[in-house]
Structure formats: C-alpha cells, structure tokens
Scaffold this motif. Structure first.
Motif, short mmCIF file in Angstrom:
data_model
loop_
_atom_site.label_atom_id
_atom_site.label_comp_id
_atom_site.label_asym_id
_atom_site.label_seq_id
_atom_site.Cartn_x
_atom_site.Cartn_y
_atom_site.Cartn_z
N ILE A 20 0.83 -1.21 0.00
CA ILE A 20 0.00 0.00 0.00
C ILE A 20 0.87 1.26 0.00
O ILE A 20 0.56 2.25 -0.67
N ASP A 21 1.98 1.23 0.75
CA ASP A 21 2.87 2.39 0.81
C ASP A 21 3.71 2.53 -0.46
O ASP A 21 4.40 3.54 -0.64
N ARG A 22 3.69 1.47 -1.30
CA ARG A 22 4.44 1.46 -2.55
C ARG A 22 5.93 1.73 -2.32
O ARG A 22 6.56 2.55 -3.00
N VAL A 23 6.48 1.00 -1.37
CA VAL A 23 7.91 1.11 -1.06
C VAL A 23 8.58 -0.16 -1.60
O VAL A 23 8.52 -1.22 -0.98
N ALA A 24 9.19 -0.04 -2.77
CA ALA A 24 9.72 -1.22 -3.45
C ALA A 24 10.79 -1.92 -2.62
O ALA A 24 10.85 -3.16 -2.60
N ALA A 25 11.62 -1.15 -1.92
CA ALA A 25 12.67 -1.77 -1.11
C ALA A 25 12.07 -2.59 0.03
O ALA A 25 12.57 -3.68 0.36
N ALA A 26 10.98 -2.08 0.64
CA ALA A 26 10.34 -2.81 1.74
C ALA A 26 9.67 -4.08 1.22
O ALA A 26 9.67 -5.11 1.89
N ILE A 27 9.09 -4.00 0.01
CA ILE A 27 8.50 -5.20 -0.59
C ILE A 27 9.58 -6.23 -0.85
O ILE A 27 9.45 -7.42 -0.52
N ALA A 28 10.68 -5.79 -1.47
CA ALA A 28 11.77 -6.70 -1.80
C ALA A 28 12.35 -7.36 -0.57
O ALA A 28 12.82 -8.51 -0.63
N ASP A 29 12.31 -6.66 0.56
CA ASP A 29 12.85 -7.22 1.80
C ASP A 29 12.05 -8.42 2.28
O ASP A 29 12.52 -9.19 3.12
#
Length: 261
Positions: A20-29
């Motif tokens: 939802i926050d669209r934080v690609a780095a957090a998703i990848a983590d």
C-alpha cells in the motif's frame, strides 16, 4: 500451524503495508534470494534483491488508485521451516483483485517469500455468508479458553496467548484458531451467565454465531435474505466506521451476526 501459527498473520500484515505504501525496497525485503516470482506472462528467477525491487517498482502504476487492501490468507500446509499460503488480495480503489500462492521459508533474516505464483480467483461473490467461528459466552474467558484448548487442540490467535498484552491474565475476549490459522471459537466475557439445565428445558443451551460477508453491499443483501427467512434484526450498526454489523435473532431467539471484517 504449531509454533509458527502467528507467522503468516504478521508477515502478510507487514507485506500488505509495504504494498500500500508502494515502497519497493520494503517489498523486496520480504523476498528470499534466490526466489521465483511468477505472474501472467512473466517469470523471474531472482538472484539479487535489486531484481525484486525493480520488478515491483515497475508494477506500481496498475495499483495507483488503490488506497487499502485486505488479505484473505489460508495456510495450505506448513513445516518447521516452510509455510504454503493461498492469499486473495482484495484492493480498494480500482485495481482488480488477485490470488497468489506463496511459499514462505525460514532464513537467517526471518521468514521470506521463496516462491510466488498466481492462482485463479474464485468466480463471483460467495452466495452465502461464511461462518468464521462459534462464540461462547463465559464469566471467566481464560478458564473456558484453556478448557477448550486442551479438549480440542486449538491454539490461540496471535496476541491472545497467556502472557500476551496487558489484559492477558483477565481478558474480555479470546479467539482460537486451528493449526492452519482458521478461526474456530471465541470467548467473550459475560457479567452473568445462567448455566444451561439441558436436557431439562428450564434453561436451554445458549450460543451465538458470527458470520462475515465481503463488503457493504453483501451485508445489506444478506440482511434481506435473513429477514425474508424470518430473522428479527435487533442491532443495526451498518453505519459504524469501525465495524459494519447486523445482529439478528433466529426463530428460537438465538442471536447471530453478519459483519464486514
């Protein structure tokens, strides 16, 4: 899911927030390296976290209008080091819903997604409400919960275990799940409870049932169905911002609820 019962709940809560926050780095983590990511027409064998980050950063456009997402998680199987979860993503804001299978694996850095592969969405809305658990009133929730935990082998919902939270010793509401994380029983506190005299008729058996529906439209449709079948509406909280809810009585006066989770 044995000692890993709370893993899938916590994992997909934080994963949904990253989406939802669209934080690609957090998703990848949330992804292991190596990993396999499959989507229609795409198959990525991940050998570097930057690949995962780049993939999701490039997909943000199709979720631009999404403001919130609900994850319906069903654990298919689990071992000490792996969890297989069937997850339906219901997006609020315009993007089409999705359904994926995830394999989570235990790594040195915690649980990560090793495999993501798409599944076919169930067609249409469910015709009927879904029974999520049976609610049993009790004057001492922990005592009753412990009795049924030992009797049936259910496990506490994450956060409801003894020692979890400020009210863990004397809680007002406890929930059990099975080993796949599916809710089964709930125990709310009642100030007074007259024990049943069944099979003598003086005080009959007393329980109530909680049912979920997918959204507000379905809530209203199921209200009409229940009333058409003879149910009596006794509580209308369909405009409650925190929990959309109807409570009914059946023909014998037993209460049951429809609500949007």
């Amino acid at each position: 899911m044995n000692e890993n019962n709370d893993v899938h709940t916590e994992f997909f809560d934080t994963y949904a927030r990253a989406l939802i926050d669209r934080v690609a780095a957090a998703i990848a983590d949330h992804y292991a390296v190596p990993a396999l990511i499959e989507f229609p027409g795409q198959r990525i064998s991940v050998t570097d976290a930057d690949q995962t980050e780049s993939f999701f950063a490039g997909a943000f456009g199709q979720y631009e209008a999404v403001t919130e997402v609900d994850a319906v998680v069903s654990v298919i199987a689990s071992t000490e080091h792996s969890i297989w979860a069937d997850v339906t993503w219901r997006y609020h804001g315009g993007a089409p819903d999705e359904r994926n299978m995830y394999q989570l694996v235990q790594t040195d850095d915690g649980w990560k997604i090793a495999v993501l592969t798409p599944l076919t969405l169930a067609e249409g809305r469910p015709e009927y409400p879904e029974l999520i658990y049976t609610v049993i009133d009790t004057t001492v929730p922990r005592r009753s919960a412990e009795f049924y935990r030992q009797l049936l082998g259910y496990i506490y919902r994450p956060g409801d275990e003894p020692g979890s939270g400020a009210d863990s010793v004397d809680p007002d509401w406890l929930v059990f799940t099975d080993t796949r994380g599916r809710r089964k029983l709930a125990f709310p506190r009642a100030d007074r409870l007259e024990p049943t005299t069944w099979p003598k008729p003086d005080v009959p058996m007393q329980l109530h049932l909680d049912f979920t529906v997918t959204d507000t439209d379905e809530l209203h449709r199921q209200r009409r169905r229940a009333e058409d079948l003879g149910a009596e509406l006794i509580v209308d909280r369909s405009d409650d911002e925190d929990e959309l809810l109807y409570v009914f009585r059946d023909h014998d006066g037993h209460p049951f609820c429809f609500f949007v989770p």
